[in-house]
Design a protein around this motif. Sequence first.
Motif, PDB file in Angstrom:
ATOM      1  N   ARG A 267      61.275  33.153  15.389  1.00  0.00           N
ATOM      2  CA  ARG A 267      60.185  33.352  16.360  1.00  0.00           C
ATOM      3  C   ARG A 267      59.662  32.030  16.909  1.00  0.00           C
ATOM      4  O   ARG A 267      59.080  31.995  17.991  1.00  0.00           O
ATOM      5  N   LYS A 268      59.851  30.944  16.172  1.00  0.00           N
ATOM      6  CA  LYS A 268      59.357  29.631  16.590  1.00  0.00           C
ATOM      7  C   LYS A 268      60.470  28.726  17.102  1.00  0.00           C
ATOM      8  O   LYS A 268      60.235  27.554  17.395  1.00  0.00           O
ATOM      9  N   ALA A 269      61.670  29.242  17.225  1.00  0.00           N
ATOM     10  CA  ALA A 269      62.828  28.403  17.558  1.00  0.00           C
ATOM     11  C   ALA A 269      62.726  27.819  18.968  1.00  0.00           C
ATOM     12  O   ALA A 269      62.181  28.441  19.882  1.00  0.00           O
ATOM     13  N   GLU A 270      63.258  26.613  19.112  1.00  0.00           N
ATOM     14  CA  GLU A 270      63.320  25.926  20.406  1.00  0.00           C
ATOM     15  C   GLU A 270      64.775  25.562  20.678  1.00  0.00           C
ATOM     16  O   GLU A 270      65.303  24.606  20.109  1.00  0.00           O
ATOM     17  N   LEU A 271      65.429  26.324  21.528  1.00  0.00           N
ATOM     18  CA  LEU A 271      66.819  26.052  21.856  1.00  0.00           C
ATOM     19  C   LEU A 271      66.901  25.034  22.986  1.00  0.00           C
ATOM     20  O   LEU A 271      66.083  25.050  23.909  1.00  0.00           O
ATOM     21  N   THR A 272      67.878  24.162  22.905  1.00  0.00           N
ATOM     22  CA  THR A 272      68.182  23.260  24.016  1.00  0.00           C
ATOM     23  C   THR A 272      69.610  23.511  24.464  1.00  0.00           C
ATOM     24  O   THR A 272      70.450  23.981  23.698  1.00  0.00           O
ATOM     25  N   MET A 273      69.875  23.197  25.710  1.00  0.00           N
ATOM     26  CA  MET A 273      71.212  23.391  26.260  1.00  0.00           C
ATOM     27  C   MET A 273      71.553  22.235  27.175  1.00  0.00           C
ATOM     28  O   MET A 273      70.708  21.761  27.940  1.00  0.00           O
ATOM     29  N   LYS A 274      72.773  21.772  27.083  1.00  0.00           N
ATOM     30  CA  LYS A 274      73.260  20.731  27.982  1.00  0.00           C
ATOM     31  C   LYS A 274      74.578  21.206  28.589  1.00  0.00           C
ATOM     32  O   LYS A 274      75.470  21.674  27.878  1.00  0.00           O
ATOM     33  N   VAL A 275      74.674  21.083  29.904  1.00  0.00           N
ATOM     34  CA  VAL A 275      75.926  21.346  30.609  1.00  0.00           C
ATOM     35  C   VAL A 275      76.406  20.021  31.171  1.00  0.00           C
ATOM     36  O   VAL A 275      75.682  19.350  31.911  1.00  0.00           O
ATOM     37  N   GLU A 276      77.639  19.631  30.796  1.00  0.00           N
ATOM     38  CA  GLU A 276      78.208  18.361  31.243  1.00  0.00           C
ATOM     39  C   GLU A 276      79.475  18.635  32.042  1.00  0.00           C
ATOM     40  O   GLU A 276      80.437  19.200  31.523  1.00  0.00           O
ATOM     41  N   GLY A 277      79.442  18.272  33.310  1.00  0.00           N
ATOM     42  CA  GLY A 277      80.584  18.531  34.177  1.00  0.00           C
ATOM     43  C   GLY A 277      81.577  17.388  34.181  1.00  0.00           C
ATOM     44  O   GLY A 277      81.233  16.238  33.871  1.00  0.00           O
ATOM     45  N   THR A 278      82.807  17.691  34.553  1.00  0.00           N
ATOM     46  CA  THR A 278      83.818  16.645  34.659  1.00  0.00           C
ATOM     47  C   THR A 278      83.508  15.682  35.805  1.00  0.00           C
ATOM     48  O   THR A 278      84.074  14.589  35.866  1.00  0.00           O
ATOM     49  N   ASP A 279      82.602  16.084  36.707  1.00  0.00           N
ATOM     50  CA  ASP A 279      82.196  15.251  37.833  1.00  0.00           C
ATOM     51  C   ASP A 279      81.002  14.372  37.517  1.00  0.00           C
ATOM     52  O   ASP A 279      80.453  13.707  38.408  1.00  0.00           O
ATOM     53  N   GLY A 280      80.567  14.358  36.247  1.00  0.00           N
ATOM     54  CA  GLY A 280      79.409  13.563  35.870  1.00  0.00           C
ATOM     55  C   GLY A 280      78.098  14.305  35.954  1.00  0.00           C
ATOM     56  O   GLY A 280      77.045  13.770  35.562  1.00  0.00           O
ATOM     57  N   TYR A 281      78.122  15.523  36.444  1.00  0.00           N
ATOM     58  CA  TYR A 281      76.900  16.333  36.539  1.00  0.00           C
ATOM     59  C   TYR A 281      76.393  16.686  35.144  1.00  0.00           C
ATOM     60  O   TYR A 281      77.174  17.025  34.241  1.00  0.00           O
ATOM     61  N   VAL A 282      75.077  16.621  34.960  1.00  0.00           N
ATOM     62  CA  VAL A 282      74.450  16.991  33.687  1.00  0.00           C
ATOM     63  C   VAL A 282      73.253  17.880  33.978  1.00  0.00           C
ATOM     64  O   VAL A 282      72.412  17.560  34.828  1.00  0.00           O
TER      65      VAL A 282
END
Length: 383
Positions: A267-282
């Motif tokens: 109930r208190k969790a904090e998820l993070t997400m990162k998307v890293e593209g082959t074009d350098g996009y983050v």
Amino acid sequence: MLPLSNSIPEATLVTRVWRPGIGPALVRLDGDSVIDITSRELPTMQALLDSADPTAAARAASGEAICTLAELVAGSTPDAGEDDLRLLAPPDLQAIKACGVTFAASMVERVIEEQAAGDPDSAAAIREKVGAVIGDSLSGIEPGSPKAMEVKAVLQAEGLWSQYLEVGIGPDAEVFSKCPTMASVGWGAAVGLHPMSKWNNPEPEIVLAVNGRGEICGATLGNDVNLRDVEGRSALLLGKAKDNNASCAIGPFLRLFDENFTLDTIRKAELTMKVEGTDGYVLDGHSSMSQISRDPEDLVRQTVGRHHQYPDGFFLFLGTLFAPVQDRDAPGQGFTHHLGDVVTISDPALGALRNTVGLSTECPEWRFGISALMRNLAGRGLL
């Protein structure tokens, strides 16, 4: 990158791996050692979770050290062969269910998809219109409450009521089947997008493991890959949008509940997400479980009960707060995947789930189903 940190040494962590020349195995992580605990008593994850005390059973099970975590991770890649050592998704015989529209921000985005009819070029203008009317009116509302019904009346008067708002703030949650039993992929595997989709996104979520008695036994991470343009054209295309080859990732390990890790932790969790593209996009995203509109226990009750039984249990995605509004390719279109994107979903108590984005038509075909598992276990004398 390892899927777990040293910050959770006290955790009881179990999952499934593929052992070359043998097949799927139930394993426990002891420090850096991967222990095969498969036996006649515990041939499957389903058997472990249906035991009287899954955590105690997992801790007490004897087994064989088969590799280190680093060795297991090294083999868990998008191009791993069918008989290579690799991480599998934790569930085996369980149904894979998912809840949708459980956060206010995602409710608004679903309304935008519907109003845009799957056209990303229309999203920005519709987002501005919807935001001006709805604003923060959905935050903190208890679904099905009198206040929720007042908001519904206002939105209906504005012509903005939606089937997504109905399941978001109405009395009944959206619970759907994400993929068939045995079809989910694990850490390191490719996740698949149907090639018809041009507007799509990851969905970082916590996934609960529920046994055949309806008891919540533990939790893990999941990526509920979503095709925004397909579902946006029609909610009746939910199956096409959600259930494709390799479109469901779960892992890296299932953490079983104990005195230090409970449903309150979730109930208190904090998820993070990162998307890293082959074009350098983050792209960085997050999902805070404190903002969920329905309690996880309520979502489980709406899934299983006298109205519907799951004798082999189920894994349940709880929904996401992540709203993919950051533009990537063109102004106003928001985010969409590029092939080769690496998606990492993390939580300090659950580790990190990492997958690479491909097309469902190019990801490894799903060949090992329930009948194959039964033949394999019988051949090994485990049934």
